[in-house]
Design a protein around this motif. Structure first.
Motif, PDB file in Angstrom:
ATOM      1  N   GLY A   1       0.805  -1.214   0.000  1.00  0.00           N
ATOM      2  CA  GLY A   1       0.000   0.000   0.000  1.00  0.00           C
ATOM      3  C   GLY A   1       0.835   1.261   0.000  1.00  0.00           C
ATOM      4  N   GLU A   2       0.128   2.405  -0.022  1.00  0.00           N
ATOM      5  CA  GLU A   2       0.795   3.701   0.038  1.00  0.00           C
ATOM      6  C   GLU A   2       1.357   3.877   1.448  1.00  0.00           C
ATOM      7  N   PRO A   3       2.670   4.110   1.585  1.00  0.00           N
ATOM      8  CA  PRO A   3       3.267   4.159   2.922  1.00  0.00           C
ATOM      9  C   PRO A   3       2.771   5.344   3.737  1.00  0.00           C
ATOM     10  N   CYS A   4       2.646   5.114   5.038  1.00  0.00           N
ATOM     11  CA  CYS A   4       2.265   6.196   5.933  1.00  0.00           C
ATOM     12  C   CYS A   4       2.933   6.005   7.283  1.00  0.00           C
ATOM     13  N   VAL A   5       2.998   7.099   8.020  1.00  0.00           N
ATOM     14  CA  VAL A   5       3.488   7.093   9.393  1.00  0.00           C
ATOM     15  C   VAL A   5       2.369   7.605  10.279  1.00  0.00           C
ATOM     16  N   VAL A   6       2.145   6.912  11.387  1.00  0.00           N
ATOM     17  CA  VAL A   6       1.127   7.309  12.360  1.00  0.00           C
ATOM     18  C   VAL A   6       1.833   7.585  13.676  1.00  0.00           C
ATOM     19  N   SER A   7       1.589   8.765  14.239  1.00  0.00           N
ATOM     20  CA  SER A   7       2.248   9.088  15.501  1.00  0.00           C
ATOM     21  C   SER A   7       1.343   9.938  16.369  1.00  0.00           C
ATOM     22  N   GLY A   8       1.702  10.021  17.644  1.00  0.00           N
ATOM     23  CA  GLY A   8       0.938  10.843  18.571  1.00  0.00           C
ATOM     24  C   GLY A   8       1.368  10.550  19.990  1.00  0.00           C
ATOM     25  N   ARG A   9       0.551  10.993  20.938  1.00  0.00           N
ATOM     26  CA  ARG A   9       0.821  10.719  22.351  1.00  0.00           C
ATOM     27  C   ARG A   9      -0.443  10.206  23.021  1.00  0.00           C
ATOM     28  N   VAL A  10      -0.256   9.477  24.098  1.00  0.00           N
ATOM     29  CA  VAL A  10      -1.366   9.048  24.945  1.00  0.00           C
ATOM     30  C   VAL A  10      -1.330   9.941  26.182  1.00  0.00           C
ATOM     31  N   LEU A  11      -2.462  10.625  26.434  1.00  0.00           N
ATOM     32  CA  LEU A  11      -2.498  11.670  27.455  1.00  0.00           C
ATOM     33  C   LEU A  11      -3.688  11.501  28.380  1.00  0.00           C
ATOM     34  N   ALA A  12      -3.588  12.098  29.559  1.00  0.00           N
ATOM     35  CA  ALA A  12      -4.741  12.292  30.432  1.00  0.00           C
ATOM     36  C   ALA A  12      -5.475  13.549  29.958  1.00  0.00           C
ATOM     37  N   PRO A  13      -6.719  13.760  30.385  1.00  0.00           N
ATOM     38  CA  PRO A  13      -7.472  14.936  29.924  1.00  0.00           C
ATOM     39  C   PRO A  13      -6.801  16.272  30.224  1.00  0.00           C
ATOM     40  N   ASP A  14      -5.959  16.327  31.262  1.00  0.00           N
ATOM     41  CA  ASP A  14      -5.273  17.584  31.576  1.00  0.00           C
ATOM     42  C   ASP A  14      -3.978  17.769  30.799  1.00  0.00           C
ATOM     43  N   GLY A  15      -3.715  16.842  29.850  1.00  0.00           N
ATOM     44  CA  GLY A  15      -2.514  16.946  29.031  1.00  0.00           C
ATOM     45  C   GLY A  15      -1.305  16.226  29.573  1.00  0.00           C
ATOM     46  N   THR A  16      -1.429  15.591  30.740  1.00  0.00           N
ATOM     47  CA  THR A  16      -0.307  14.849  31.317  1.00  0.00           C
ATOM     48  C   THR A  16      -0.019  13.606  30.483  1.00  0.00           C
ATOM     49  N   PRO A  17       1.224  13.390  30.059  1.00  0.00           N
ATOM     50  CA  PRO A  17       1.546  12.171  29.292  1.00  0.00           C
ATOM     51  C   PRO A  17       1.351  10.913  30.137  1.00  0.00           C
ATOM     52  N   LEU A  18       0.983   9.835  29.488  1.00  0.00           N
ATOM     53  CA  LEU A  18       0.801   8.553  30.163  1.00  0.00           C
ATOM     54  C   LEU A  18       1.888   7.594  29.684  1.00  0.00           C
ATOM     55  N   PRO A  19       3.051   7.609  30.354  1.00  0.00           N
ATOM     56  CA  PRO A  19       4.155   6.738  29.938  1.00  0.00           C
ATOM     57  C   PRO A  19       3.781   5.268  30.080  1.00  0.00           C
ATOM     58  N   GLY A  20       4.249   4.467  29.125  1.00  0.00           N
ATOM     59  CA  GLY A  20       3.992   3.031  29.185  1.00  0.00           C
ATOM     60  C   GLY A  20       2.587   2.632  28.774  1.00  0.00           C
ATOM     61  N   ALA A  21       1.802   3.584  28.249  1.00  0.00           N
ATOM     62  CA  ALA A  21       0.474   3.228  27.739  1.00  0.00           C
ATOM     63  C   ALA A  21       0.617   2.179  26.639  1.00  0.00           C
ATOM     64  N   VAL A  22      -0.347   1.286  26.560  1.00  0.00           N
ATOM     65  CA  VAL A  22      -0.311   0.196  25.574  1.00  0.00           C
ATOM     66  C   VAL A  22      -1.336   0.473  24.485  1.00  0.00           C
ATOM     67  N   LEU A  23      -0.918   0.307  23.236  1.00  0.00           N
ATOM     68  CA  LEU A  23      -1.804   0.522  22.097  1.00  0.00           C
ATOM     69  C   LEU A  23      -1.871  -0.744  21.254  1.00  0.00           C
ATOM     70  N   ASP A  24      -3.058  -1.307  21.159  1.00  0.00           N
ATOM     71  CA  ASP A  24      -3.327  -2.455  20.287  1.00  0.00           C
ATOM     72  C   ASP A  24      -3.889  -1.880  18.990  1.00  0.00           C
ATOM     73  N   VAL A  25      -3.205  -2.159  17.882  1.00  0.00           N
ATOM     74  CA  VAL A  25      -3.537  -1.552  16.596  1.00  0.00           C
ATOM     75  C   VAL A  25      -3.811  -2.655  15.583  1.00  0.00           C
ATOM     76  N   TRP A  26      -4.857  -2.480  14.760  1.00  0.00           N
ATOM     77  CA  TRP A  26      -5.088  -3.427  13.668  1.00  0.00           C
ATOM     78  C   TRP A  26      -5.840  -2.743  12.532  1.00  0.00           C
ATOM     79  N   GLN A  27      -5.558  -3.188  11.317  1.00  0.00           N
ATOM     80  CA  GLN A  27      -6.197  -2.624  10.131  1.00  0.00           C
ATOM     81  C   GLN A  27      -6.215  -3.651   9.010  1.00  0.00           C
ATOM     82  N   ALA A  28      -7.046  -3.366   8.015  1.00  0.00           N
ATOM     83  CA  ALA A  28      -7.110  -4.225   6.829  1.00  0.00           C
ATOM     84  C   ALA A  28      -5.998  -3.855   5.852  1.00  0.00           C
ATOM     85  N   ASP A  29      -5.733  -4.754   4.924  1.00  0.00           N
ATOM     86  CA  ASP A  29      -4.738  -4.463   3.890  1.00  0.00           C
ATOM     87  C   ASP A  29      -5.364  -3.557   2.824  1.00  0.00           C
ATOM     88  N   PRO A  30      -4.571  -3.107   1.840  1.00  0.00           N
ATOM     89  CA  PRO A  30      -5.119  -2.175   0.836  1.00  0.00           C
ATOM     90  C   PRO A  30      -6.277  -2.736   0.020  1.00  0.00           C
TER      91      PRO A  30
END
Length: 287
Positions: free
Chosen positions: A124-153
């Motif tokens: 597929g067309e290459p992409c980069v996905v980035s960001g941060r996991v935060l609390a509502p007050d903007g505090t970073p949440l270190p060690g947050a776990v992200l389970d990611v899944w998607q279909a192919d092109p």
């Protein structure tokens, strides 16, 4: 059968549930009985129609496997999954909105390092996905776990075509760094049809509905002391944003996958130039 007799029958069934030990189970079964009996009285199905309904539900169960959940798909296309999510998804202002799990979170995502490429096919067309996991007050949440899944092109998950895609294609389990930051490489998702080779597909055809979903990537984000969120990120400008077959689009979840022409940034990310770049934060409310 008279209305009076059918009402008496409903009362008898409800009375039979009175000894149910679990009060919540008793509440649920009582409400289900009353609503189901009301539905039957209102629509007066013939025996042939009722047998067809039973056959449809039987076929739905028979379509389920370890890697496919046809009942979730049925719940999705009837809007029930989204209704349950909405009722249970009350969030603090600014917290990421939830949406449906979908029928293909049926296998564990492989643990991957930050920056790994979940597009194992490279088609597929290459992409980069980035960001941060935060609390509502903007505090970073270190060690947050992200389970990611998607279909192919082509619109298939790895479990749908194990003879074509390697196991774990389009999936990754990432741990955010000390600043709550995450990033990974993939391909730009595309719109695709939900499976139509089973009873749910027959239902869509009978009701003249299309089976398509707008382009998206699934996420489950979790962190200690915070409520996990099951959500999608939808590609801005994708087809079917206004007619998702499972009614799961929320405006706050639509994100720009910007076309980026920056050779130095492409080298930093390890992707060909130009590429698409999506940046967003996931905000979890405290528990």
């Amino acid at each position: 059968m008279t209305t009076e007799h059918t009402t008496d029958l409903t009362g008898e069934v409800v009375d039979s549930l009175e000894r149910t030990a679990d009060p919540r189970l008793r509440e649920l079964l009582t409400a289900l009985t009353r609503h189901l009996h009301d539905f039957v009285r209102e629509t007066e199905p013939t025996m042939e129609e009722w047998e067809r309904a039973i056959g449809f539900l039987t076929a739905t169960g028979q379509m389920c496997t370890d890697t496919r959940q046809e009942f979730i798909l049925l719940s999705d296309v009837l809007g029930v999954s989204m209704l349950v999510e909405t009722i249970n998804g009350h969030r603090e202002p600014g917290a990421t909105e939830s949406t449906v799990l979908g029928p293909f979170h049926m296998t564990e995502s492989p643990v991957r390092a930050l920056g790994a490429n979940i597009d194992l096919m490279g088609a597929g067309e290459p992409c980069v996905v980035s960001g941060r996991v935060l609390a509502p007050d903007g505090t970073p949440l270190p060690g947050a776990v992200l389970d990611v899944w998607q279909a192919d092109p082509e619109g298939f998950y790895d479990v749908q075509r194990p003879d074509v895609q390697p196991a774990g294609n389009g999936r990754g389990l990432f741990t955010a760094d000390a600043d709550g930051h995450f990033w990974f490489r993939s391909c730009v998702p595309s719109p695709y049809p939900i499976p139509t080779d089973g009873p749910v597909g027959e239902l869509l055809k009978a009701t003249d509905r299309h089976p398509y979903r707008p382009a998206h990537i699934h996420f489950i984000a979790s962190a200690d002391g915070h409520a996990p969120v099951t959500t999608h990120i939808f590609v801005a400008g994708s087809r079917y944003l206004d007619s998702d077959a499972v009614f799961a689009v929320k405006e706050s979840l639509v994100q720009d996958f910007a076309k980026t022409d920056d050779p130095s940034l492409a080298r930093e990310f390890g992707v060909p130039n130009p590429f698409r770049y999506a940046r967003f934060d996931l905000v979890l409310e405290p528990v």
